[in-house]
Write a protein that holds these residues in place. Sequence first.
Motif, mmCIF file in Angstrom:
data_model
loop_
_atom_site.group_PDB
_atom_site.id
_atom_site.type_symbol
_atom_site.label_atom_id
_atom_site.label_comp_id
_atom_site.label_asym_id
_atom_site.label_seq_id
_atom_site.Cartn_x
_atom_site.Cartn_y
_atom_site.Cartn_z
ATOM 1 N N LYS A 217 7.878 -17.233 7.753
ATOM 2 C CA LYS A 217 8.199 -16.435 6.575
ATOM 3 C C LYS A 217 6.972 -16.184 5.704
ATOM 4 O O LYS A 217 6.728 -15.063 5.235
ATOM 5 N N GLU A 218 6.193 -17.226 5.491
ATOM 6 C CA GLU A 218 4.995 -17.102 4.648
ATOM 7 C C GLU A 218 3.989 -16.125 5.264
ATOM 8 O O GLU A 218 3.404 -15.288 4.576
ATOM 9 N N LYS A 219 3.813 -16.219 6.584
ATOM 10 C CA LYS A 219 2.874 -15.333 7.280
ATOM 11 C C LYS A 219 3.360 -13.882 7.226
ATOM 12 O O LYS A 219 2.569 -12.950 7.058
ATOM 13 N N LEU A 220 4.666 -13.699 7.382
ATOM 14 C CA LEU A 220 5.220 -12.347 7.325
ATOM 15 C C LEU A 220 4.975 -11.722 5.961
ATOM 16 O O LEU A 220 4.601 -10.538 5.864
ATOM 17 N N ASN A 221 5.145 -12.491 4.909
ATOM 18 C CA ASN A 221 4.938 -11.959 3.561
ATOM 19 C C ASN A 221 3.493 -11.528 3.340
ATOM 20 O O ASN A 221 3.224 -10.526 2.668
ATOM 21 N N ILE A 222 2.550 -12.284 3.930
ATOM 22 C CA ILE A 222 1.138 -11.895 3.829
ATOM 23 C C ILE A 222 0.906 -10.553 4.517
ATOM 24 O O ILE A 222 0.240 -9.666 3.989
ATOM 25 N N ALA A 223 1.494 -10.414 5.717
ATOM 26 C CA ALA A 223 1.333 -9.164 6.475
ATOM 27 C C ALA A 223 1.980 -7.985 5.743
ATOM 28 O O ALA A 223 1.441 -6.873 5.758
ATOM 29 N N TYR A 224 3.125 -8.228 5.094
ATOM 30 C CA TYR A 224 3.789 -7.165 4.327
ATOM 31 C C TYR A 224 2.918 -6.740 3.140
ATOM 32 O O TYR A 224 2.740 -5.541 2.889
ATOM 33 N N LYS A 225 2.386 -7.714 2.426
ATOM 34 C CA LYS A 225 1.577 -7.409 1.241
ATOM 35 C C LYS A 225 0.315 -6.629 1.601
ATOM 36 O O LYS A 225 -0.157 -5.798 0.826
ATOM 37 N N LYS A 226 -0.222 -6.898 2.773
ATOM 38 C CA LYS A 226 -1.425 -6.183 3.212
ATOM 39 C C LYS A 226 -1.114 -4.836 3.859
ATOM 40 O O LYS A 226 -2.003 -4.139 4.317
ATOM 41 N N LYS A 227 0.193 -4.493 3.907
ATOM 42 C CA LYS A 227 0.647 -3.222 4.481
ATOM 43 C C LYS A 227 0.290 -3.087 5.961
ATOM 44 O O LYS A 227 0.112 -1.978 6.481
#
Length: 405
Positions: free
Chosen positions: A367-377
């Motif tokens: 979940k944490e890794k996914l949020n990083i990828a989302y924030k970086k578009k």
Amino acid sequence: MITIPIKIEEKKNNINSDNIVYIKNLPPLSIYIHIPWCVSKCPYCDFNSHSIDPNSINEIIFLESLRCDLEQSIPLIWNRSIISVFIGGGTPSILSVKAIDKILEMLRTYLKILPNAELTIEINPGTVDSSKMKGFKDSGINRFSIGIQSFDNDNLKKIGRIHDGLDALKSIASARYLLENINIDIMFSLPGQTISNFINDLKIAKSFDTKHLSIYHLTIEPNTLFSKNLPIDLPDEETSSEMEDLIESELKEIGMRRYEISAYSKDRFKSIHNLNYWTFGDYLGIGPGAHSKISFHNRIIRQKRIYNPKLWMNKAIKMNNSHVIEDICIPNEELPFEFMLNALRLKDGVSRQLFKFRTGLSIDVMKEKLNIAYKKKLLSEDNEKFIATHLGWKFLNDLQVIFIK
């Protein structure tokens, strides 16, 4: 049994069984067979390949070693069906038709190969003629993957290929006569290559109406001849980018769709074998240096064979698994990266549920890794799929490394 006197020893790791997962349904299973020899080693190649005079290959010893390697692996994949076989290298077409026939016969004897399984052999145009290709087909091969790289003689010479443009044309013509399911490998950003030169390669490839193209950017890998003697006339980044942009537009005209970073196909001709890799399916690799990834209901293991062909043969025929130098349970914390490393290569992405099915883990673990990828578009916030954004595909390495533990 035949023994080969070599005394070098390599270490084998113990399986770590501490990482328990729950995989209800095992994924599809493919077989990869590595042929380690080439007539000549290309300066860009970092695969486990070794130059050899084709006449000096002892096919009897090699085939017996393959059989022993496979037989020792049977307990890992007992009673599982095989969806694809890929004979790669190296240069598999350096072997005789009889040898390839024996390999396929061996696989049919030991394994449950599905009637519609994809059976591919890699071909170098400098090692085959139409008669040999027909022999491969008659043995059961139903897909050719032809390593063309370029149709331009100067380009081919600069990258160390043993065939010329005419050999390439003849090989494709022979293949098209024999089979419908054909892949052609093409490379771009070659030393001295121009935009017009690359367009010409694409136009020739298109003219054969093959169903699949794999198009790769030349990459300078460590420990290759090119890494030690860098070509001085490599195209600049802007030129390489323009070449890459041309690929989709040129191939779209003939109905070829990009479905993976380097793969283009017409309907129904996506590579079954490679799709199994990219969707985190299982594969058993036999032969020197071959890798395996095999799932069980409570764990996923990774294996690696000895790289040196003679040492691998000497060890494999001892029937004590000493030819396997790595045999480990993949730690749970590494599974998100291994899954995403493959899945994000696919243009349409993969179902989010596939992560759970293939790894036995909850999506919450990343979940944490996914949020990083989302924030970086870099990753699309899609509730159904894991799919890279346009930016994510452009900077795929940056997206993939987010998921390293």
